[in-house]
Design an enzyme around this catalytic site. Structure first.
Site, PDB file in Angstrom:
ATOM      1  N   ASN A   1       2.123  13.529  -0.946  1.00 22.25           N
ATOM      2  CA  ASN A   1       2.328  12.229   0.082  1.00 22.25           C
ATOM      3  C   ASN A   1       3.805  11.615   0.058  1.00 22.25           C
ATOM      4  O   ASN A   1       4.143  11.087  -1.414  1.00 22.25           O
ATOM      5  CB  ASN A   1       1.279  11.191  -0.442  1.00 22.25           C
ATOM      6  CG  ASN A   1       1.277   9.932   0.303  1.00 22.25           C
ATOM      7  OD1 ASN A   1       2.256   9.489   0.836  1.00 22.25           O
ATOM      8  ND2 ASN A   1       0.105   9.497   0.789  1.00 22.25           N
TER       9      ASN A   1
ATOM     10  N   HIS B   1       6.155   6.885  -0.446  1.00 15.69           N
ATOM     11  CA  HIS B   1       6.974   5.990  -1.232  1.00 15.69           C
ATOM     12  C   HIS B   1       8.522   6.454  -1.365  1.00 15.69           C
ATOM     13  O   HIS B   1       9.309   5.766  -1.821  1.00 15.69           O
ATOM     14  CB  HIS B   1       6.441   5.824  -2.656  1.00 15.69           C
ATOM     15  CG  HIS B   1       5.267   5.112  -2.603  1.00 15.69           C
ATOM     16  ND1 HIS B   1       5.195   3.608  -1.916  1.00 15.69           N
ATOM     17  CD2 HIS B   1       3.801   5.497  -2.517  1.00 15.69           C
ATOM     18  CE1 HIS B   1       4.071   3.460  -1.764  1.00 15.69           C
ATOM     19  NE2 HIS B   1       3.200   4.355  -2.214  1.00 15.69           N
TER      20      HIS B   1
ATOM     21  N   HIS C   1       1.195   8.223   5.316  1.00 15.38           N
ATOM     22  CA  HIS C   1       0.358   7.153   5.877  1.00 15.38           C
ATOM     23  C   HIS C   1       0.877   6.207   6.739  1.00 15.38           C
ATOM     24  O   HIS C   1       1.728   5.391   6.471  1.00 15.38           O
ATOM     25  CB  HIS C   1      -0.173   6.467   4.536  1.00 15.38           C
ATOM     26  CG  HIS C   1      -1.097   5.579   4.727  1.00 15.38           C
ATOM     27  ND1 HIS C   1      -1.976   4.603   3.769  1.00 15.38           N
ATOM     28  CD2 HIS C   1      -1.776   4.918   5.869  1.00 15.38           C
ATOM     29  CE1 HIS C   1      -2.830   3.892   4.220  1.00 15.38           C
ATOM     30  NE2 HIS C   1      -2.576   4.052   5.466  1.00 15.38           N
TER      31      HIS C   1
ATOM     32  N   ARG D   1       1.002   3.174   8.077  1.00 14.96           N
ATOM     33  CA  ARG D   1       0.382   1.700   7.919  1.00 14.96           C
ATOM     34  C   ARG D   1       0.489   0.873   9.091  1.00 14.96           C
ATOM     35  O   ARG D   1       1.447   1.035   9.848  1.00 14.96           O
ATOM     36  CB  ARG D   1       0.784   0.850   6.763  1.00 14.96           C
ATOM     37  CG  ARG D   1       0.068   1.710   5.449  1.00 14.96           C
ATOM     38  CD  ARG D   1       0.336   0.925   4.297  1.00 14.96           C
ATOM     39  NE  ARG D   1      -0.392   1.122   3.151  1.00 14.96           N
ATOM     40  CZ  ARG D   1      -1.533   0.683   2.556  1.00 14.96           C
ATOM     41  NH1 ARG D   1      -2.048  -0.382   3.615  1.00 14.96           N
ATOM     42  NH2 ARG D   1      -2.295   1.029   1.536  1.00 14.96           N
TER      43      ARG D   1
ATOM     44  N   ARG E   1       4.741  -0.632   6.344  1.00 17.61           N
ATOM     45  CA  ARG E   1       5.690  -1.180   5.343  1.00 17.61           C
ATOM     46  C   ARG E   1       6.591   0.182   4.878  1.00 17.61           C
ATOM     47  O   ARG E   1       7.607  -0.105   4.094  1.00 17.61           O
ATOM     48  CB  ARG E   1       4.975  -1.611   4.292  1.00 17.61           C
ATOM     49  CG  ARG E   1       3.837  -0.360   3.774  1.00 17.61           C
ATOM     50  CD  ARG E   1       2.877  -0.992   2.629  1.00 17.61           C
ATOM     51  NE  ARG E   1       1.883  -2.045   3.124  1.00 17.61           N
ATOM     52  CZ  ARG E   1       0.763  -2.588   2.330  1.00 17.61           C
ATOM     53  NH1 ARG E   1       0.547  -2.160   1.072  1.00 17.61           N
ATOM     54  NH2 ARG E   1       0.116  -3.481   2.805  1.00 17.61           N
TER      55      ARG E   1
ATOM     56  N   GLU F   1      -2.355  10.102   7.465  1.00 13.69           N
ATOM     57  CA  GLU F   1      -3.580   9.319   6.967  1.00 13.69           C
ATOM     58  C   GLU F   1      -2.993   7.735   7.706  1.00 13.69           C
ATOM     59  O   GLU F   1      -2.282   7.421   8.131  1.00 13.69           O
ATOM     60  CB  GLU F   1      -3.064   8.734   5.516  1.00 13.69           C
ATOM     61  CG  GLU F   1      -3.577   9.804   4.474  1.00 13.69           C
ATOM     62  CD  GLU F   1      -3.244   9.195   2.942  1.00 13.69           C
ATOM     63  OE1 GLU F   1      -2.668   8.361   2.934  1.00 13.69           O
ATOM     64  OE2 GLU F   1      -4.037  10.064   2.323  1.00 13.69           O
TER      65      GLU F   1
ATOM     66  N   THR G   1      -4.069   1.548  -1.036  1.00 18.88           N
ATOM     67  CA  THR G   1      -5.632   1.719  -0.607  1.00 18.88           C
ATOM     68  C   THR G   1      -6.435   1.340  -1.862  1.00 18.88           C
ATOM     69  O   THR G   1      -6.261   2.087  -2.802  1.00 18.88           O
ATOM     70  CB  THR G   1      -5.607   3.295  -0.195  1.00 18.88           C
ATOM     71  OG1 THR G   1      -4.993   3.379   0.831  1.00 18.88           O
ATOM     72  CG2 THR G   1      -7.101   3.343   0.102  1.00 18.88           C
TER      73      THR G   1
ATOM     74  N   GLU H   1     -12.244  13.276   1.521  1.00 14.94           N
ATOM     75  CA  GLU H   1     -11.410  13.368   0.247  1.00 14.94           C
ATOM     76  C   GLU H   1     -11.979  12.036  -0.385  1.00 14.94           C
ATOM     77  O   GLU H   1     -12.048  11.066   0.202  1.00 14.94           O
ATOM     78  CB  GLU H   1      -9.900  12.800   0.903  1.00 14.94           C
ATOM     79  CG  GLU H   1      -8.992  12.779  -0.356  1.00 14.94           C
ATOM     80  CD  GLU H   1      -7.483  12.580   0.094  1.00 14.94           C
ATOM     81  OE1 GLU H   1      -7.175  13.127   1.257  1.00 14.94           O
ATOM     82  OE2 GLU H   1      -6.613  11.961  -0.529  1.00 14.94           O
TER      83      GLU H   1
ATOM     84  N   HIS I   1      -5.529   9.885  -4.972  1.00 12.83           N
ATOM     85  CA  HIS I   1      -4.840   8.559  -5.281  1.00 12.83           C
ATOM     86  C   HIS I   1      -4.832   8.401  -6.851  1.00 12.83           C
ATOM     87  O   HIS I   1      -6.039   8.385  -7.603  1.00 12.83           O
ATOM     88  CB  HIS I   1      -6.013   7.576  -4.925  1.00 12.83           C
ATOM     89  CG  HIS I   1      -5.364   6.435  -4.624  1.00 12.83           C
ATOM     90  ND1 HIS I   1      -4.775   5.818  -3.412  1.00 12.83           N
ATOM     91  CD2 HIS I   1      -5.086   5.173  -5.523  1.00 12.83           C
ATOM     92  CE1 HIS I   1      -4.256   4.648  -3.880  1.00 12.83           C
ATOM     93  NE2 HIS I   1      -4.550   4.277  -5.068  1.00 12.83           N
TER      94      HIS I   1
HETATM   95  C1  LIG Z   1      -5.212   7.103   1.036  1.00 13.63           C
HETATM   96  C2  LIG Z   1      -4.746   7.061  -0.433  1.00 13.63           C
HETATM   97  O1  LIG Z   1      -5.016   6.726  -1.466  1.00 13.63           O
HETATM   98  C3  LIG Z   1      -3.142   7.131  -0.426  1.00 13.63           C
HETATM   99  O2  LIG Z   1      -2.524   7.902   0.343  1.00 13.63           O
HETATM  100  C4  LIG Z   1      -2.790   5.653   0.029  1.00 13.63           C
HETATM  101  O3  LIG Z   1      -3.088   5.503   1.379  1.00 13.63           O
HETATM  102  C5  LIG Z   1      -1.351   5.697   0.053  1.00 13.63           C
HETATM  103  O4  LIG Z   1      -0.968   4.397   0.688  1.00 13.63           O
HETATM  104  P1  LIG Z   1       0.051   3.570  -0.043  1.00 13.63           P
HETATM  105  O5  LIG Z   1       1.267   4.528  -0.210  1.00 13.63           O
HETATM  106  O6  LIG Z   1       0.576   2.689   0.964  1.00 13.63           O
HETATM  107  O7  LIG Z   1      -0.248   3.098  -1.221  1.00 13.63           O
HETATM  108  N1  LIG Z   2      -4.932  10.267  -0.320  1.00 12.18           N
HETATM  109  C1  LIG Z   2      -4.147  10.052  -1.531  1.00 12.18           C
HETATM  110  C2  LIG Z   2      -2.589  10.157  -1.367  1.00 12.18           C
HETATM  111  O1  LIG Z   2      -2.139  10.754  -0.223  1.00 12.18           O
HETATM  112  C3  LIG Z   2      -1.807   9.935  -2.303  1.00 12.18           C
HETATM  113  O2  LIG Z   2      -2.282   9.104  -3.133  1.00 12.18           O
HETATM  114  P1  LIG Z   2      -1.244   8.549  -4.152  1.00 12.18           P
HETATM  115  O3  LIG Z   2      -0.969   9.683  -5.057  1.00 12.18           O
HETATM  116  O4  LIG Z   2       0.176   8.013  -3.895  1.00 12.18           O
HETATM  117  O5  LIG Z   2      -1.905   7.589  -5.372  1.00 12.18           O
END
Ligand SMILES: CC(=O)[C@@H](O)[C@H](O)COP(=O)(O)O
Ligand SMILES: NCC(=O)COP(=O)(O)O
Length: 232
Positions: free
Chosen positions: A7, A10, A43, A45, A49, A69, A100, A150, A185
């Site tokens: 993911n 960030h 994600h 959103r 953000r 996401e 989340t 998930e 997560h």
């Molecule tokens: C669904 C999940 O747990 C993460 O992918 C979360 O949605 C990430 O979103 P943020 O990066 O905005 O925390």
């Molecule tokens: N669905 C979880 C994700 O995509 C990543 O979550 P995180 O490792 O950023 O807390």
């Protein structure tokens, strides 16, 4: 083999801090793929953000599957149906949340979710639901006939007592109902190891820790280390 979805939300958080174009989340995704990521998760959103609409369009063009996401809103369903990513994961979303906070309450909104899931599936998208490790939610996901769930590992990652056992019990229910099991997560190099024991686990989505570790040790190193850890 357990697939690793990276993911890159960030990276976009850091980019947006100055309103410029770097670091580029798409470049991060390319580096993650080169280091062994089996997919990219992002994600989009409602408040944009971090990840933006233009990021999603560019991520879709990469060689690895995109897991989009999103909240189960009309806006996001329309965007995803037009973009046609490999997969969508429906997550709960509140503007005031830092990240989340919990899983999607599928059981309380089956009728509302059903047409949105159908629209995504009609667009050829594999739909998954991001849910707490809760039997009622797993059964509700089965009722909606989604191929993947998930499990939210946040409570486990934050040291919740009994949360690993809760995930193990939930994973057994997912297996019994013949749904594909993903998890994510708050996972790190340390706390991911016990999660590997979950029966029939197919994919982990990990982001914040990998991007954080990359600040000191590089993204390629961080992704490769995580990929090697989850597939010893
Ligand atoms: C669904 C999940 O747990 C993460 O992918 C979360 O949605 C990430 O979103 P943020 O990066 O905005 O925390
Ligand atoms: N669905 C979880 C994700 O995509 C990543 O979550 P995180 O490792 O950023 O807390």
């Amino acid at each position: 083999m357990i697939r690793l979805g990276v993911n890159i939300d960030h990276v976009a958080t850091l980019r947006n801090a100055r309103g410029g174009n770097y670091p580029d989340p798409v470049e991060a995704a390319q580096l993650a793929i080169k280091a062994g990521a089996d997919g990219i998760t992002a994600h989009l959103r409602e408040d944009r953000r971090h990840i933006r609409d233009a990021d999603m369009a560019r991520l879709k063009e990469l060689s690895a599957p995109l897991n989009f996401e999103m909240a189960a809103t009309e806006e996001m369903v329309d965007i995803a149906a037009r973009l046609k990513p490999h997969a969508c994961c429906l997550v709960p979303e509140k503007r005031e949340e830092v990240t989340t906070e919990g899983g999607l309450n599928v059981a309380s909104q089956i009728n509302a979710l059903h047409p949105k899931i159908l629209k995504l599936q009609d667009a050829g998208i594999r739909v998954s639901l991001f849910i707490d490790p809760d039997i009622e939610q797993i059964r509700a996901a089965k009722e909606l006939n989604v191929p993947v769930v998930e499990l939210h590992t946040g409570a486990y990652a934050h040291g919740g007592v009994g949360e690993l056992e809760r995930l193990e019990k939930a994973a057994k229910e997912v297996e019994k109902l013949e749904i594909e099991l993903h998890a994510g997560h708050g996972l790190t190099f340390e706390n991911v190891i016990p999660i590997l024991q979950l029966p029939k686990l197919k994919e982990l989505n990990i982001g914040h820790f990998l991007i954080s570790n990359a600040v000191f040790y590089g993204l390629g190193y961080s992704v490769k280390k995580m990929k090697d850890l989850i597939n010893p």
